[in-house]
Design a protein around this motif. Structure first.
Motif, PDB file in Angstrom:
ATOM      1  N   SER A 272      -1.585  -4.836  -2.778  1.00 36.88           N
ATOM      2  CA  SER A 272      -2.294  -4.296  -1.757  1.00 36.88           C
ATOM      3  C   SER A 272      -3.053  -3.177  -2.326  1.00 36.88           C
ATOM      4  CB  SER A 272      -1.363  -3.914  -0.388  1.00 36.88           C
ATOM      5  OG  SER A 272      -0.543  -5.292  -0.284  1.00 36.88           O
ATOM      6  N   GLY A 273      -3.813  -2.586  -1.406  1.00 35.20           N
ATOM      7  CA  GLY A 273      -4.253  -0.943  -1.521  1.00 35.20           C
ATOM      8  C   GLY A 273      -5.529  -0.987  -1.773  1.00 35.20           C
ATOM      9  N   ALA A 274      -6.590  -2.367  -1.328  1.00 38.61           N
ATOM     10  CA  ALA A 274      -7.797  -2.116  -1.730  1.00 38.61           C
ATOM     11  C   ALA A 274      -8.290  -1.468  -0.484  1.00 38.61           C
ATOM     12  CB  ALA A 274      -8.418  -3.690  -1.591  1.00 38.61           C
ATOM     13  N   ILE A 275      -7.913  -1.571   0.539  1.00 42.99           N
ATOM     14  CA  ILE A 275      -8.550  -0.908   1.734  1.00 42.99           C
ATOM     15  C   ILE A 275      -8.296   0.426   1.913  1.00 42.99           C
ATOM     16  CG2 ILE A 275      -8.744  -0.931   4.345  1.00 42.99           C
ATOM     17  CD1 ILE A 275      -7.850  -3.958   4.387  1.00 42.99           C
TER      18      ILE A 275
ATOM     19  N   GLY B 297      -3.691 -11.966   6.317  1.00 45.12           N
ATOM     20  CA  GLY B 297      -3.295 -10.818   7.357  1.00 45.12           C
ATOM     21  C   GLY B 297      -2.627  -9.727   6.695  1.00 45.12           C
ATOM     22  N   ASP B 298      -1.435 -10.150   5.966  1.00 45.41           N
ATOM     23  CA  ASP B 298      -0.636  -9.121   5.133  1.00 45.41           C
ATOM     24  C   ASP B 298      -0.397  -9.821   3.970  1.00 45.41           C
ATOM     25  OD1 ASP B 298       2.249 -10.322   5.570  1.00 45.41           O
ATOM     26  OD2 ASP B 298       1.423 -11.107   7.393  1.00 45.41           O
ATOM     27  N   ASN B 299      -0.176  -9.045   2.980  1.00 48.82           N
ATOM     28  CA  ASN B 299       0.101  -9.389   1.603  1.00 48.82           C
ATOM     29  C   ASN B 299       1.784 -10.017   1.480  1.00 48.82           C
ATOM     30  OD1 ASN B 299      -2.478  -9.001   1.166  1.00 48.82           O
ATOM     31  ND2 ASN B 299      -1.933  -7.665  -0.572  1.00 48.82           N
TER      32      ASN B 299
ATOM     33  N   ASN C 160      -4.812 -10.391  -4.701  1.00 49.83           N
ATOM     34  CA  ASN C 160      -4.973 -10.071  -3.504  1.00 49.83           C
ATOM     35  C   ASN C 160      -5.877 -10.999  -2.442  1.00 49.83           C
ATOM     36  OD1 ASN C 160      -4.903  -7.871  -1.253  1.00 49.83           O
ATOM     37  ND2 ASN C 160      -6.102  -6.375  -2.314  1.00 49.83           N
ATOM     38  N   GLU C 161      -5.742 -10.575  -1.279  1.00 52.34           N
ATOM     39  CA  GLU C 161      -6.591 -11.256  -0.202  1.00 52.34           C
ATOM     40  C   GLU C 161      -7.950 -10.822  -0.555  1.00 52.34           C
ATOM     41  OE1 GLU C 161      -5.253 -11.267   3.893  1.00 52.34           O
ATOM     42  OE2 GLU C 161      -6.593 -13.527   4.258  1.00 52.34           O
TER      43      GLU C 161
ATOM     44  N   THR D 148       0.739  -1.093   0.238  1.00 55.61           N
ATOM     45  CA  THR D 148      -0.066   0.129   0.180  1.00 55.61           C
ATOM     46  C   THR D 148       0.961   1.100   0.103  1.00 55.61           C
ATOM     47  OG1 THR D 148      -1.691  -1.292   1.321  1.00 55.61           O
ATOM     48  CG2 THR D 148      -1.882   1.107   1.126  1.00 55.61           C
TER      49      THR D 148
ATOM     50  N   THR E 294       0.717  -2.980   6.402  1.00 53.07           N
ATOM     51  CA  THR E 294       0.366  -3.785   7.421  1.00 53.07           C
ATOM     52  C   THR E 294       1.473  -4.530   7.988  1.00 53.07           C
ATOM     53  OG1 THR E 294      -1.731  -4.318   5.943  1.00 53.07           O
ATOM     54  CG2 THR E 294      -1.198  -5.708   7.988  1.00 53.07           C
TER      55      THR E 294
ATOM     56  N   ASP F  67     -10.390  -9.635   0.916  1.00 57.38           N
ATOM     57  CA  ASP F  67     -10.703  -8.908   2.210  1.00 57.38           C
ATOM     58  C   ASP F  67     -12.126  -8.750   2.626  1.00 57.38           C
ATOM     59  OD1 ASP F  67      -7.703  -8.337   2.994  1.00 57.38           O
ATOM     60  OD2 ASP F  67      -7.788  -6.918   1.280  1.00 57.38           O
TER      61      ASP F  67
END
Ligand code: GLU
Length: 370
Positions: A53-56, A150-152, A137-138, A16, A214, A140
């Motif tokens: 990452s970066g979705a949230i 939990g973390d990418n 991605n996870e 992120t 994260t 989420d």
């Protein structure tokens, strides 16, 4: 010596902090750079998978949050909103380079369950065969906390091992692993090459992480362990410059390089060690601990107690009496029946249970010792 001459399959992980501004908006210049470099690797004939990452963060900024949300439902809602923006932007950028991208949202269950594990591998292999670039991605928006990667960093390492990659590149906001915290010590030196992850190396990860994403350096080192044990080499480097991926793949001395083991754990062993994520434990006495470390199966006699419920065929942790994790293994008995034969001689199993599957509670072939 970095050993990158014959690599064919590369996983790139973008965090992120590399992808977004502090306010959560996408940094389009960086994103474009990453896509351009990945497309170039693909043009060379490499197979490339992107873990992003970066979705949230993106969702939170789109929904007007001033800071990252704290509650799980809010995070999940933000992920659902942000993932669309993220993938839309990737697709737009990749298509400019004439590349087909594909979205894969994963959960730990997809790797923990052996059937889903094999099925998931086929999906990846098919996508790579047809020349697509999987973007992972996870999941989420749906996944619940206790079964989260939990973390990418961990996710990207699992994916790398899952698809038999040759190299994982983790793009971060720091230059690599330092021998002390570079923010506190101006003489801190970057570690260029790690052959084996020793206790000393693990000690270096303590204070040198970034606070933005994260995962700090500790999760990156955990990722390195997963990679190296499955024969995947890994590089942590700074994603800020616009050619770090290309330079890393070309074997230049960017960031920290971790050498994947030449004799990696076999697929099933690795699955047991890292992917299966046991929910219950069998606690064994000192004699059994010694025997297990000498490649013996686990018999009922050496068991002291069990924690949690499990079925026959489930993966459990094997713990020593002081709680140390000795290994993981597949139990031949369910927890209910096993609790009746704790500590007994093997010949008593049938008398007590009225049946006997095996003498061994965990056979050596179904076990991995750390
Ligand atoms: N999957 C999370 C997201 O897309 C990121 C997890 C991480 O930062 O490691 O926002």
């Amino acid at each position: 010596m970095r050993n990158l001459e014959n690599i064919k399959k590369v996983v790139i992980k973008v965090g992120t902090s590399t992808l977004t501004y502090a306010n959560g908006n996408l940094n389009l210049v960086k994103m474009e750079n990453i896509v351009r470099q990945i497309s170039d690797l693909h043009n060379r004939g490499l197979e490339v998978i992107l873990v992003t990452s970066g979705a949230i963060g993106t969702g939170a900024s789109a929904l007007g949050y001033k800071e990252r949300p704290k509650t799980i439902p809010e995070k999940q809602a933000c992920a659902a909103v942000g993932q669309v923006t993220l993938i839309h932007m990737y697709q737009k950028l990749f298509s400019e380079y004439n590349k087909v991208s594909a979205q894969i949202l994963m959960t730990r269950e997809d790797i923990r369950d052996r059937k889903r594990y094999l099925n998931g591998r086929n999906t990846f292999f098919t996508l790579l065969d047809i020349g697509a670039i999987p973007i992972v991605n996870e999941n989420d928006a749906l996944v619940v906390d206790e079964i989260k990667f939990g973390d990418n960093d961990s996710l990207s390492a699992m994916v790398s091992s899952f698809v038999d990659a040759d190299l994982l590149i983790i793009l971060s906001d720091i230059d690599g692993l330092y021998d002390s915290n570079p923010k506190e010590n101006k003489d801190a030196k970057i570690i260029d090459y790690v052959e084996t992850i020793t206790k000393e190396i693990e000690g270096y990860a303590g204070g040198a992480g970034s606070k933005l994403g994260t995962g700090g350096m500790i999760t990156k080192l955990h990722a390195a362990k997963i990679c190296c044990s499955s024969g995947v080499s890994m590089i942590i480097c700074n994603g800020a410059s616009n050619d770090s991926i290309i330079r890393a793949v070309n074997g230049e001395n960017v960031g920290t390089y971790f050498q994947g083991k030449v004799k990696p754990m076999k697929g099933r062993q690795h699955w047991l060690a890292y992917e299966a994520a046991p929910k219950a434990s069998i606690i064994v006495d000192l004699g059994a601990e010694k025997a297990l470390k000498n490649h013996k199966s686990l018999l009922p006699k050496g068991i002291v107690s069990i924690e949690g419920k499990f079925d026959e065929g489930d993966v459990v942790s094997i713990l020593g009496v002081d709680g140390n994790r000795i290994g993981h293994g597949i139990s031949s008995y369910n927890s209910k029946d096993l609790s009746s034969i704790i500590g007994v001689e093997t010949k008593k199993i049938e008398e007590i249970l009225g049946y006997k599957h095996y003498d061994e509670i965990i056979h050596i072939n179904n076990m991995v010792i750390f």
